[in-house]
Design an enzyme around this catalytic site. Structure first.
Site, PDB file in Angstrom:
ATOM      1  N   PRO A  34       0.794  -1.232   0.000  1.00 36.86           N
ATOM      2  CA  PRO A  34       0.000   0.000   0.000  1.00 36.86           C
ATOM      3  C   PRO A  34       0.829   1.286   0.000  1.00 36.86           C
ATOM      4  O   PRO A  34       0.457   2.265  -0.633  1.00 36.86           O
ATOM      5  CB  PRO A  34      -0.830  -0.121   1.285  1.00 36.86           C
ATOM      6  N   GLY A  67       4.596   2.052  -3.842  1.00 32.26           N
ATOM      7  CA  GLY A  67       4.788   2.656  -5.148  1.00 32.26           C
ATOM      8  C   GLY A  67       5.859   1.926  -5.936  1.00 32.26           C
ATOM      9  O   GLY A  67       5.899   0.703  -5.979  1.00 32.26           O
ATOM     10  N   HIS A 100     -14.691   8.637 -33.221  1.00 31.67           N
ATOM     11  CA  HIS A 100     -16.078   8.225 -32.934  1.00 31.67           C
ATOM     12  C   HIS A 100     -16.967   9.391 -32.510  1.00 31.67           C
ATOM     13  O   HIS A 100     -18.190   9.252 -32.477  1.00 31.67           O
ATOM     14  CB  HIS A 100     -16.091   7.163 -31.832  1.00 31.67           C
ATOM     15  N   GLU A 152       3.775  -2.858 -14.397  1.00 31.19           N
ATOM     16  CA  GLU A 152       5.166  -3.267 -14.609  1.00 31.19           C
ATOM     17  C   GLU A 152       6.103  -2.070 -14.709  1.00 31.19           C
ATOM     18  O   GLU A 152       7.116  -2.107 -15.398  1.00 31.19           O
ATOM     19  CB  GLU A 152       5.287  -4.148 -15.864  1.00 31.19           C
TER      20      GLU A 152
END
Length: 401
Positions: free
Chosen positions: A132, A135, A354, A379
């Site tokens: 938690p 990082g 779109h 990753e």
């Protein structure tokens, strides 16, 4: 096959595998992906289909029941799967990283115990580094493994486990200070533990709890969870490689191939976004003609296609470098960085093509628009990739005094 992102020099077996996977994606994933994603529903039927195709054992050696294929083959398969639904590629990726770490670093007993079942998809893998408050600073982990008799007791809280609920084998990185003198750098006093558990949520074995799924903006369907260890007892033979103090290097080796995987996912999502954009641009009419005939839209399509090609080429180069046995952290970092950034840009351009309809959940591009940001983080963030790239470049181009 797509006209974009073709790969030269593939064997007949590789082309056959990719054709089979692409056919599976078109028939079994794309028709249901958006519906399942909106319900945040685990794709059980799709996963069973991937098991039948042997994809859970794609890179596991044949002696353990796998297909013994290369990282390139695996990355190209992930690219195809992510083109259908990125969450499915995440389910396969975490399993693959654990299998790769076992193959590269496990003891013979550990390989014999897990790899055959992983190849068959009977044992499903997840890996756990983050915490938690952690990082990107992996060396700051606080989870601990303390020697107790003939085993270890693990305590701590981990975060962001893909497959946290559905997995049955988790590779967990913890600090193991025992046997390492005071002042030892943190990365030299870490160990990877192979934690077996039951699938599901709650207390999945004594001392191990998997809380419910984390509710996410995108990347839905796949279960992302926390992992809480409170007096979790692990036998000594479940230290990966049989020796403490090697966990950081084992995890970084796994993450390095994981970065090739994330690059492949970025390529797959970008390809799908381009397909959606170029198709819609030929169907939608404004000012009396398809918007694809407006120069502004053609410029977007040209930029999108170029980015798809460039990201694919870098991803293939990084995979081939690893397959050759050479160090590829520079190439993997570049591929992950470029593919994730280009993926975000290509998806946004398709979203813009779109127009207002891109904001509607009825259109597939809405799902891709929420999925692409995850690749900027997974990753290793862009900033981490730049640090890796910069340091490696300085090694290669060190000034001579």
């Amino acid at each position: 096959m797509s006209r974009l992102a073709r790969t030269a020099g593939l064997t007949d077996i590789q082309r056959e595998i990719l054709a089979t996977v692409r056919d599976f994606v078109d028939k079994e994933i794309l028709p249901v992906a958006t519906e399942l994603e909106h319900r945040d529903e685990y794709p059980t039927r799709i996963v069973e289909g991937l098991k039948d195709l042997g994809l859970f054992g794609l890179m596991i050696p044949e002696e353990y029941g796998g297909l013994g294929e290369s990282l390139l083959t695996y990355a190209l398969c992930v690219e195809e799967i992510a083109r259908g639904w990125m969450s499915v590629s995440g389910i396969v990726n975490t399993h693959f990283i654990v299998a790769y770490m076992l193959k590269q670093h496990g003891t013979q007993e550990q390989k014999d115990a897990f790899l055959p079942k992983m190849a068959a998809g009977e044992v499903r893998g997840a890996f756990s580094m983050s915490e938690p408050g952690l990082g990107s600073d992996v060396s700051a982990i606080t989870s601990k493994g303390v020697r107790d008799g003939d085993g270890f007791v693990l305590d701590g809280q981990k975060m962001w486990l893909t497959n946290g609920g559905t997995s049955t084998l988790v590779a967990v990185l913890c600090r193991t200070d025992e046997g390492h003198p005071e002042g030892t750098p943190p990365h030299r006093s870490m160990s990877t533990f192979l934690v077996e558990k039951e699938p599901g949520f709650g207390e999945v074995r004594p001392g191990l709890t998997i809380p419910g799924k984390i509710d996410k903006m995108g990347y839905k369907g796949v279960d992302t969870t926390e992992l809480i260890m409170d007096g979790l007892r692990i036998p000594a033979n479940r230290v990966l490689g049989g020796t403490t103090g090697r966990g950081f290097y084992q995890m970084m080796d796994g993450v390095e191939v994981g970065r090739v995987n994330v690059a492949a996912r970025g390529c797959g999502v970008a390809q799908r976004a381009f397909e959606l954009g170029v198709a819609y641009a030929q169907q939608r009419h404004t000012f009396g003609k398809p918007i694809a005939q407006h120069q502004a839209i053609q410029f977007k399509l040209a930029e999108m296609a170029t980015k798809v090609e460039a990201a694919h080429a870098m991803m293939v180069n990084a995979a081939r470098k690893k397959d050759s046995g050479e160090r590829n952290d520079l190439e993997a970092g570049m591929a992950k960085y470029l593919a994730s950034e280009y993926c975000k840009e290509v998806v946004e351009d398709a979203f813009r093509i779109h127009g207002g309809y891109g904001f509607s959940k009825e259109y597939e591009i809405e799902r891709l628009y929420r999925e692409a940001p995850m690749l900027l983080i997974g990753e290793g963030t862009a900033e981490i990739q730049k640090m890796i790239i910069g340091r490696r470049l300085l090694e290669e181009y060190r000034a001579q005094s």
